[in-house]
Design an enzyme around this catalytic site. Structure first.
Site, mmCIF file in Angstrom:
data_model
loop_
_atom_site.group_PDB
_atom_site.id
_atom_site.type_symbol
_atom_site.label_atom_id
_atom_site.label_comp_id
_atom_site.label_asym_id
_atom_site.label_seq_id
_atom_site.Cartn_x
_atom_site.Cartn_y
_atom_site.Cartn_z
ATOM 1 N N TYR A 1 47.566 39.831 42.676
ATOM 2 C CA TYR A 1 48.508 40.347 41.687
ATOM 3 C C TYR A 1 48.544 39.520 40.404
ATOM 4 C CZ TYR A 1 50.344 43.366 45.398
ATOM 5 O OH TYR A 1 50.488 44.296 46.390
ATOM 6 N N ASP B 1 43.919 41.647 58.926
ATOM 7 C CA ASP B 1 43.807 42.885 59.693
ATOM 8 C C ASP B 1 44.327 42.692 61.114
ATOM 9 O OD1 ASP B 1 41.703 41.114 60.014
ATOM 10 O OD2 ASP B 1 40.177 42.656 60.318
ATOM 11 N N ASP C 1 52.694 41.117 50.772
ATOM 12 C CA ASP C 1 53.366 42.357 50.396
ATOM 13 C C ASP C 1 53.186 43.406 51.493
ATOM 14 O OD1 ASP C 1 54.653 44.315 48.946
ATOM 15 O OD2 ASP C 1 53.125 44.474 47.390
#
Length: 361
Positions: free
Chosen positions: A138, A225, A249
């Site tokens: 980000y 994952d 997030d």
């Protein structure tokens, strides 16, 4: 009695409703003279009117306040020319300008709330996701490249300073907690993709270096994952999880789903000198103005704010008030006094707020 200045931005959609609810509960818990809520403009609606999502006087008010309470921001169709949402830019600007580097998302199953993970009801889910909040993928916000309308790229940024401080924040938090529900062990789990990308291998290495200063806290590792599976199958193993911005997030929203959803999930964005608190949910414009929103996430975010402010100011009464707010919310949900609609009940935003206030009183 001390008065603390709380910069308060209601924002868009359900933001005003849930903010007013949190203000009422916090005033009940602390006494009317303890918190001074200073109402400030900002958000997508303000951008439509003025061209500014975060006016400079609002930023100054946030910078100079003791803490920041935010409702929600964002409206459908209100976007910048590049297609990114205007509403998100409100707290993003505050995040970067005030250096709020640790995004803190408690994932805790409250009494009376049904979890899709039924095997862990009764106290089996209680951990915190600490997300690095100022870099990672980000960090490319507003700086990505679109070339010839054919190729788009964004850069993943991981720095030593950014990783060291968020890792230290996570280990310090673990030191104050009681450990994971499964075994009582204080541990920090590093969530990354160190097996694939050098940036994440660097993130993990810096976390290892920071861990050397915390010999009483265990360290654990999980690929981004794989952790999505573990958070469903063994959530009671986790105590504190630290992750890069985007991974944090994603997994914090997954965690919220396991404990009742975004409507009851609080969050804090914390730096060395400033902190902002808001519910983890969005502005939900489809139910705005209908008194249908759940105020629980914002109320619990307010309790987080009290605890942070009490620690920062050395005011034990604020921590005690935070405990009372959390206990009142738990009582309200456990006894079914007012169950919000997103948890399957029929109570309005106002009814939930008044039930929590009565439980406090």
């Amino acid at each position: 009695m001390a008065r603390y200045r709380i910069a308060t931005i209601e924002g868009d959609g359900i933001g005003p409703e849930v903010t007013q609810a949190a203000m009422a509960v916090l005033a009940e818990a602390c006494g009317a003279s303890t918190l001074a809520f200073e109402m400030l403009e900002g958000g997508a609606g303000h951008y439509v009117k003025s061209g500014a999502v975060l006016p400079e006087d609002t930023f100054a008010g946030c910078r100079d306040a003791d803490a920041i309470l935010h409702g929600a921001a964002g409206l459908p169709g209100v976007v910048y020319p590049d297609g990114t949402e205007v509403g998100n830019d409100l707290h993003l600007r505050l995040r970067f300008r005030l250096d709020l580097y640790a995004n803190v998302r408690p994932i805790k199953l409250l009494p009376g709330v049904l979890s899709p993970l039924r095997a862990f009801e009764g106290g089996g889910i209680d951990y915190v996701v600490v997300r690095e909040n100022t870099e990672g993928l980000y960090a490319s916000r507003g700086a990505g490249v679109v070339l010839r309308d054919e190729i788009a790229s964004d850069s993943l940024v991981v720095t030593r300073k950014g990783t060291e401080r968020v890792a230290r924040f996570a280990f310090d938090l673990a030191a104050r907690r009681s450990g994971a529900p499964r075994d009582g062990r204080r541990r920090v789990t590093v969530c990354d993709k160190a097996n694939i990308l050098r940036s994440y291998a660097f993130f993990r290495r810096i976390c290892d270096e920071v861990h050397a200063g915390y010999p009483d806290i265990a360290i654990d590792y999980a690929y981004a994952d794989a952790i999505t599976v573990h958070m469903l199958k063994r959530p009671d193993f986790y105590d504190v999880i630290v992750a890069e911005n985007m991974f944090g997030d994603i997994i914090s929203d997954l965690g919220a789903a396991t404990v009742g959803g975004m409507g009851i999930s609080p969050s804090g964005e914390i730096g060395d000198g400033h902190a902002l608190f808001q519910g983890a949910h969005g502005s939900a414009p489809d139910i705005a103005g209908q008194n249908a929103a759940s105020p629980v996430a914002t109320i619990l975010s307010g309790a987080m704010m009290l605890r942070w402010l009490g620690d920062r100011k050395g005011d034990a009464s604020l921590g005690a008030a935070a405990d009372r707010v959390e206990a009142a919310v738990a009582t309200t949900l456990r006894e079914g006094r007012a169950v919000p609609r997103d948890l399957g009940g029929r109570a309005s935003c106002t009814e939930v707020t008044e039930a929590v206030r009565r439980a406090l009183a």
